[in-house]
Design a protein around this motif. Sequence first.
Motif, PDB file in Angstrom:
ATOM      1  N   SER A  93      10.079  -1.697   4.618  1.00 27.04           N
ATOM      2  CA  SER A  93       9.628  -3.004   5.110  1.00 27.04           C
ATOM      3  C   SER A  93       9.220  -3.877   3.928  1.00 27.04           C
ATOM      4  N   THR A  95       6.174  -4.816   3.462  1.00 34.31           N
ATOM      5  CA  THR A  95       4.941  -4.163   3.011  1.00 34.31           C
ATOM      6  C   THR A  95       5.249  -3.058   2.003  1.00 34.31           C
ATOM      7  N   HIS A 123      -0.161 -13.084   3.445  1.00 35.15           N
ATOM      8  CA  HIS A 123      -0.289 -12.011   4.439  1.00 35.15           C
ATOM      9  C   HIS A 123      -0.981 -10.837   3.734  1.00 35.15           C
ATOM     10  N   SER A 125      -0.243  -7.971   3.384  1.00 37.04           N
ATOM     11  CA  SER A 125       0.653  -7.067   2.649  1.00 37.04           C
ATOM     12  C   SER A 125       1.033  -7.625   1.274  1.00 37.04           C
ATOM     13  N   ASN A 175       3.249 -17.216   7.271  1.00 40.72           N
ATOM     14  CA  ASN A 175       3.397 -16.777   8.661  1.00 40.72           C
ATOM     15  C   ASN A 175       2.369 -17.423   9.577  1.00 40.72           C
ATOM     16  N   ASP A 200       7.256 -12.953  -1.440  1.00 43.71           N
ATOM     17  CA  ASP A 200       7.270 -12.352  -0.110  1.00 43.71           C
ATOM     18  C   ASP A 200       8.187 -13.222   0.761  1.00 43.71           C
ATOM     19  N   GLN A 203       9.096 -14.099   5.959  1.00 44.85           N
ATOM     20  CA  GLN A 203       9.259 -15.173   6.946  1.00 44.85           C
ATOM     21  C   GLN A 203      10.381 -16.145   6.577  1.00 44.85           C
ATOM     22  N   SER A 223      11.958  -7.858   5.375  1.00 47.49           N
ATOM     23  CA  SER A 223      12.061  -6.801   6.393  1.00 47.49           C
ATOM     24  C   SER A 223      13.253  -7.035   7.304  1.00 47.49           C
ATOM     25  N   HIS A 225      13.528  -6.126  10.426  1.00 47.90           N
ATOM     26  CA  HIS A 225      13.188  -6.408  11.832  1.00 47.90           C
ATOM     27  C   HIS A 225      12.825  -7.866  12.090  1.00 47.90           C
ATOM     28  N   LYS A 226      12.641  -8.647  11.031  1.00 45.21           N
ATOM     29  CA  LYS A 226      12.362 -10.072  11.241  1.00 45.21           C
ATOM     30  C   LYS A 226      13.643 -10.892  11.087  1.00 45.21           C
TER      31      LYS A 226
HETATM   32  N1  PMP Z   1       4.540 -11.099   4.787  1.00 46.95           N
HETATM   33  C1  PMP Z   1       4.572 -11.994   5.753  1.00 46.95           C
HETATM   34  C2  PMP Z   1       4.488 -13.450   5.406  1.00 46.95           C
HETATM   35  C3  PMP Z   1       4.696 -11.575   7.078  1.00 46.95           C
HETATM   36  O1  PMP Z   1       4.708 -12.473   8.071  1.00 46.95           O
HETATM   37  C4  PMP Z   1       4.796 -10.199   7.368  1.00 46.95           C
HETATM   38  C5  PMP Z   1       4.940  -9.691   8.786  1.00 46.95           C
HETATM   39  N2  PMP Z   1       4.050 -10.257   9.688  1.00 46.95           N
HETATM   40  C6  PMP Z   1       4.761  -9.307   6.296  1.00 46.95           C
HETATM   41  C7  PMP Z   1       4.640  -9.788   5.026  1.00 46.95           C
HETATM   42  C8  PMP Z   1       4.834  -7.836   6.508  1.00 46.95           C
HETATM   43  O2  PMP Z   1       6.049  -7.469   7.049  1.00 46.95           O
HETATM   44  P1  PMP Z   1       6.248  -5.968   7.555  1.00 46.95           P
HETATM   45  O3  PMP Z   1       5.183  -5.723   8.579  1.00 46.95           O
HETATM   46  O4  PMP Z   1       7.615  -5.965   8.132  1.00 46.95           O
HETATM   47  O5  PMP Z   1       6.092  -5.094   6.369  1.00 46.95           O
END
Ligand code: PMP
Length: 411
Positions: A93, A95, A123, A125, A175, A200, A203, A223, A225-226
């Motif tokens: 991911s 993260t 975020h 992460s 995000n 990052d 988004q 990621s 999944h997004k």
């Molecule tokens: N960075 C941003 C800006 C995000 O919106 C997200 C997911 N909400 C993440 C990082 C983390 O993504 P993931 O949970 O797929 O690792």
Amino acid sequence: MDKKFEEAVKDFPILTRKINDEPLLYLDNAATSQTPNPVLDQIVSFYQNTNANVHRGVYTLANDATTAYENVREQVAAFIHADEAKSIVYTRSTTDGLNLVASSFGDLVVHEDDEILITIMEHHSNLIPWQQLAQRKHAKLKYVELAADQTLDMADFKRKLTERTKIVAVTQTSNVLGVTNPIKEITKLAHQQQAYVVVDAAQSAAHQTIDVQDLDADFLAFSGHKMLGPTGIGVLYGKLDLLNEMAPIQFGGEMIETVSRTQAKWQTAPWKFEAGTPNIGGVIGLGAAITYLNKLGMPWIEATEHRLVTYLLPQLAQITGLTMYGPKTVAKHESIVAFNLRDLHPHDVATGLDMLGVEVRAGHHCAQPLMTTLGVESTVRASMSFYNSLADMDRFVYDLKMVKEFFNRES
Ligand code: PMP
């Protein structure tokens, strides 16, 4: 009606289901995107026809699986305009990718009294891994603040970027605020100070064309999944010379060249970062997702989503008691809108909308320092995708007003 839109919507069976007896209106695309049939089909087809472990077998099936797995690496590289597939590391991911950079590359370049510069809109992460690194190394973590219009304060960035800055970590699109940051300008200024830039792209990857060479990003994470792909698969792009310098942080099968009783020698990048059996099915799904996005075309996706925000923002602005976060100008806004309704808890708003079949997020959106800066604990967030329509926006505004009226009557 746009023909491309009509065709695309048919690929998402989930969009036809009902929630609380109402047609689903999915507006939590920033949390995860829905998965179209061609992506699901490709994953099923892989398991039905090509399933074997990669990089191990000499037999035909293993070779086919390895070829499919490595072909997606080429596809990802082309998608973000990387000059070589070896720059693409498969991760779990965003993260996972950001943690890898902070742990491995961060360890290499950040020392006592050095500075790491991130932004207040990160975020968690893209915040906690740097916070941890700063603590480990006795380095200083600095935050770029927001400007008055709730975009990134570039004057503050220039003030805080110094010759001590070793890493700048910044989100491409927030995000919460729905703002896209000027990454190209940031990398140019950071590189003048010999600092490395980690982007990052969680988004942004599914919403705008990314060209890592044009951006001159040193690292960029996103990621699957997004971006219409499955969960559990992500990508870390890194400039190859930097990936070559970095040590792996996970050890085991597949990532080694040789192992003796006392020592081990790593594979070259990117494989030295991919210990153990990888998420092969996830990689196949990611490849299919990129094929799907490319078929629609990123410029079309961007224009379609921009039309939704352009339509939605003025309508939200007219709702009394609604505070919107992020820039008020449509030109600066991506298809993510965070807001609060006066006297109503975001969870109540989201629960009320859910009763009407509308799925939005409520919470701190894994951005607590940003929430504190905005003076709130949490917000409601609606985030759109190209499979949403203008009629969806009308319905969302209508249902939001219903929820507001309902609670106001109650109180
Ligand atoms: N960075 C941003 C800006 C995000 O919106 C997200 C997911 N909400 C993440 C990082 C983390 O993504 P993931 O949970 O797929 O690792």
